[in-house]
Every structure is written in structure tokens, then in C-alpha cells.
Enzyme design. Structure first.
Site, PDB file in Angstrom:
ATOM      1  CG  HIS A  56      15.391   5.818 -33.585  1.00 13.64           C
ATOM      2  ND1 HIS A  56      16.040   6.325 -32.484  1.00 13.64           N
ATOM      3  CD2 HIS A  56      14.529   4.871 -33.110  1.00 13.64           C
ATOM      4  CE1 HIS A  56      15.578   5.730 -31.388  1.00 13.64           C
ATOM      5  NE2 HIS A  56      14.672   4.855 -31.742  1.00 13.64           N
ATOM      6  CG  HIS A 100      14.096   1.964 -29.451  1.00 15.53           C
ATOM      7  ND1 HIS A 100      13.459   3.148 -29.732  1.00 15.53           N
ATOM      8  CD2 HIS A 100      13.118   1.132 -28.983  1.00 15.53           C
ATOM      9  CE1 HIS A 100      12.164   3.046 -29.469  1.00 15.53           C
ATOM     10  NE2 HIS A 100      11.933   1.837 -29.008  1.00 15.53           N
ATOM     11  CB  CYS A 114      19.150   6.075 -30.307  1.00 18.82           C
ATOM     12  SG  CYS A 114      19.243   7.005 -31.864  1.00 18.82           S
TER      13      CYS A 114
END
Length: 273
Positions: A103, A115, A204
Site C-alpha cells: 500500500h 492515500h 493507490c
């Protein structure tokens, strides 16, 4: 290809599922909950099959270095102490490696990270306090399935959720040079809000690379596509799908619904291999 995770705890802060579905309560009588758990399980198996891992894209020396920097998951408080925000500069690219994916976020300063994360709640509610709460597995999964997400700002601790943080590791894996930190942070701040989501084409990682390098790219998506191409090119896939087709016709009988896919799928794989 963004806690991921990449892949869990009851709430996740990732571009992708965290890697372990929430266990359904033994007292939950609702069929919808069972269906949601099943969908979560199937999605996790997809990531496991693809084996998405950013570190495998790096040269062996850098991959080993990243592994040394990636400690075992810690409680959020311990992780906060291990990854003190004063190490980070405005515009830094933060990575949180998960079991199945990674991530990504952009550090904005003052212990804040922007994010992109799948989330269905902004579509269903306008209550900003509820939306700002940590994204649960259910919210995340429904966001993936409905292709809805938000670019949000959370604390470093909530973003990492107990995992180790890699700092600007992608700088060594992409061909573009990073933009000045202030420009990166301002790009991220301008993009905060609801966005469409795609597991492969707008996750992301696309968000952070667009902000930091000026061009959206996902190394995790590239790796998944390479894996998929290698699977299609492998002629053993033709044999396997042919045998599965014959087995299907033997079990369900010969009909247009079984014979056509049994012939068309192996033929397509054969022509593409």
C-alpha cells in the site's frame, strides 16, 4: 496494483485487501454477511494466486534490503515509535508492504498521509465523521466491487496499521526522477476526495506515482499482467482447460452451454500461446 497492502486486522488502510478476512461472528444470522465473507475470501485467493509483491520487481540486492527494513507486524503504538514521522519529509512516498501486496501514500507533513483506498461509504452517506473513521474490510471490499474509492488523509499510524514503512523505495524502481517534495504534496492535496477505482488501472500506486513522478504507473499491475501473459503463453493451460471442458460435459451433459465454452476457451488459449 495500493494494505493492498498491497494484503488483516478488523480495519485496513490499504489500496487493496489486507490479506486476512474478518472472521464472521458465530452469532451473525444474516445471509448478506456470509456472502460478504465469501467474496472477501475469493478476492484474497485472487491476490494469492497472482502473488503480487513489489519487492520482487527490485534487483536482488535492493529486495533483500527492503526485506531487512520490513519488520514483523507490530501494534500501532509500537509501529509509530519505530517509524517516527520526523524521519519523513513533505512529499515523501511511503510504502507499507503487506503479505500479498503493498500500500502507498504521500506524506503531507504534521504526521499526515494522503492515500487512495477503496471505500463504499462516501457513496452511501454524507456524514463526514463516519466516513473519516477507519475503513473496515466490508467497506473496502464493496468499494473494490463497485469501483468507488476516496483519496483521504490519515495519520501515519492509521495508514501503516502496525506494519513497517519503506521510505521512497520506489525511486529505485521507476525510470522517472521524483518531483520536488512540495510539488508532490500539493498534487496529493489537490486530489483529495472521491474518485473512481480500478484494481488494475487506478489504484493507490497510480495515485502516488502520478503525484511524485508526474506519470501514473503501477508496478504491481505490471507484474500481474506479466504473470497473466506467462499463464496464457503456457501451452499446458490449453491442455488443462480442454480436460476441464471434457469433465464439465461428462458431469453436466453435452449442450451448447457446455460444449461451446469447452471448445472456445482452449482454442483461444492455443491461438494466444
Amino acid at each position: 496494483m495500493g494494505r493492498a497492502p498491497l494484503p488483516h486486522a478488523p480495519a485496513v488502510k490499504a489500496g487493496f485487501p489486507r490479506g486476512a478476512a474478518q472472521t464472521r461472528s458465530q452469532t451473525d444470522p444474516h445471509p448478506a454477511a456470509a456472502m460478504l465473507d465469501s467474496l472477501t475470501f475469493l478476492l484474497e485467493r485472487l491476490f494469492l494466486l497472482a502473488h503480487i509483491k513489489l519487492s520482487s520487481l527490485l534487483p536482488p540486492q535492493l529486495a533483500r534490503s527492503c526485506e531487512r527494513e520490513d519488520p514483523l507486524p507490530q501494534p500501532p503504538a509500537a509501529a509509530a515509535a519505530a517509524a517516527a514521522p520526523h524521519r519523513f519529509q513533505r512529499g515523501d512516498l511511503l510504502e507499507v508492504p503487506r503479505t500479498l501486496f503493498t500500500h502507498f501514500g504521500i506524506y503531507l507533513g504534521d504526521n499526515r498521509v494522503a492515500h487512495l483506498i477503496p471505500d463504499i461509504l462516501p457513496v452511501l452517506s454524507s456524514d463526514s465523521r463516519r466516513i473519516q473513521q477507519m475503513v473496515t474490510n466490508s467497506r473496502l471490499l464493496l468499494g473494490v466491487l463497485t469501483k468507488r474509492a476516496s483519496i483521504r488523509v490519515d495519520s501515519v499510524e492509521d495508514f501503516a496499521y502496525g506494519a513497517g514503512i519503506l521510505l521512497n523505495a520506489m525511486d529505485r524502481a521507476v525510470p522517472h526522477s521524483p518531483l520536488p517534495g512540495e510539488d508532490v504534496a500539493r498534487r496529493a492535496e489537490r486530489l483529495v476526495g472521491a474518485v473512481s477505482y480500478s484494481l488494475l488501472w487506478n489504484n493507490c500506486e497510480h495515485f502516488v506515482t502520478c503525484c511524485r513522478y508526474g506519470a501514473a504507473q503501477s508496478l504491481q499491475t505490471d507484474q500481474f499482467c506479466e504473470w497473466l501473459k506467462s499463464l496464457i503463453r503456457d501451452q499446458r493451460s490449453v491442455v488443462l482447460t480442454g480436460l476441464l471442458g471434457l469433465l464439465t460435459m461428462a458431469c453436466l451433459g453435452v449442450s451448447a452451454g457446455t460444449a461451446l465454452p469447452s471448445a472456445l476457451i482452449p482454442f483461444t488459449l492455443w491461438m494466444a500461446s
